[in-house]
Design an enzyme around this catalytic site. Structure first.
Site, short mmCIF file in Angstrom:
data_model
loop_
_atom_site.label_atom_id
_atom_site.label_comp_id
_atom_site.label_asym_id
_atom_site.label_seq_id
_atom_site.Cartn_x
_atom_site.Cartn_y
_atom_site.Cartn_z
N PRO A 247 -9.42 -2.13 -6.86
CA PRO A 247 -9.88 -1.76 -5.76
C PRO A 247 -8.81 -0.61 -4.73
CG PRO A 247 -9.85 -3.89 -5.28
CD PRO A 247 -9.39 -3.54 -6.46
N CYS A 248 -8.41 0.14 -5.21
CA CYS A 248 -7.44 1.15 -4.55
C CYS A 248 -8.15 1.95 -3.53
CB CYS A 248 -6.71 2.22 -5.18
SG CYS A 248 -7.71 3.15 -6.34
N HIS A 249 -9.47 1.85 -3.43
CA HIS A 249 -10.09 2.41 -2.41
C HIS A 249 -10.18 1.78 -1.14
CE1 HIS A 249 -13.02 0.12 -4.75
NE2 HIS A 249 -13.66 -0.23 -3.56
#
Length: 281
Positions: A247-249
């Site tokens: 989850p780079c967001h």
């Protein structure tokens, strides 16, 4: 065809999100439904099924100020999670994900001798390109802003010497489980991480951020034992090939700014709002 495969009518949702985003004020259910050409009751059902909350409730998670609110209320310290292991974070992903990292030698060969299967799938966030090997998913990209051609070129360029084979049927069980956050009949959804040693450290740190929470680039740098490598961490976050599952967001600036997002800032805002809505009390 399941609701996940239909993408929860994402095109309708995207139009509604754009209206919410551009209005500058909370829109009524009737105003949104009228703009969508639907009855209020039908739009309410459709939107709530996709977002998990009502349109009125969802709008607070889409505001630009929500990023700073997340930093204040939902920030997580990764050093503790790092010490106790991923199971200590309580993330839903811990229950249905397993991952393996490519060796440095394999990475240096840039995919040579590797067969990567690919296919296009609808997701709650629009068209998604998914790639995977026999060991697991190695790429997920979103095309809502970038477009399908550019998304394909982007992921293909990560492993230029790999053999590419279109085979959505091979990937489908993993994909359906990935977007529904449920363990598939074949077991946990596998991820095969293809990256440099630093990138893999950063991506593993990202997986320690619980759904509905966020962390910062500087916190991630500290958690991997290199607090001065904030810029390198930001680059590695941007190079994450497995969006959503890694989850780079959930990585943001210390100032509360969203920072960048490889597949488009609008997509990042939707991802954060979607998770916030589903993790609200």
């Amino acid at each position: 065809m399941t609701d996940v495969e239909k993408g929860y009518h994402f095109n309708v949702m995207r139009r509604a999100i754009t209206l919410i985003d551009e209005s500058g004020e909370t829109l009524t259910l009737e105003e949104l439904a009228r703009a969508m050409g639907m009855s209020s009751a039908h739009f309410q059902r459709l939107f709530t099924k996709w977002a998990g909350v009502s349109p009125k409730k969802y709008q607070q998670y889409l505001t630009l100020g929500h990023a700073k609110a997340l930093l204040h209320n939902q920030f997580t310290t990764l050093s503790t999670s790092n010490a106790v292991g991923l199971s200590g974070s309580g993330r839903l992903h811990d229950l249905f994900l397993r991952w393996e990292a490519m060796s440095p030698g394999e990475y240096a060969r840039r995919g040579e001798g590797l067969t990567i299967y690919w296919g296009w799938f609808d997701s709650p966030f629009g068209p998604s390109l998914v790639m995977g090997t026999e060991k697991g998913i190695c790429g997920i990209g979103f095309a809502a802003e970038m477009g399908e051609k550019e998304a394909m070129l982007d992921l293909v360029s990560r492993w230029p010497k790999a053999i590419l084979c279109e085979n959505p049927s091979f990937l489908r069980p993993w994909v359906l489980s990935a977007y529904s956050a449920q363990i598939s009949k074949s077991g946990k959804v596998p991820i095969y991480m293809i990256g440099s040693a630093l990138q893999i450290k950063v991506w593993e740190a990202l997986m320690r951020i619980p759904s509905g929470k966020i962390s910062t680039y500087s916190e991630i740098a500290t958690s991997i034992g290199n607090p001065r490598a904030v810029r390198a961490v930001g680059t590695a976050v941007g190079r994450n090939p497995v969006s959503w599952l890694i989850p780079c967001h959930r990585a943001m600036r210390k100032s509360g700014g969203l920072g960048g997002y490889h597949w488009g800032l609008t997509v990042k805002r939707v991802l954060l709002a979607y998770e916030s809505a589903r993790n609200t009390d």
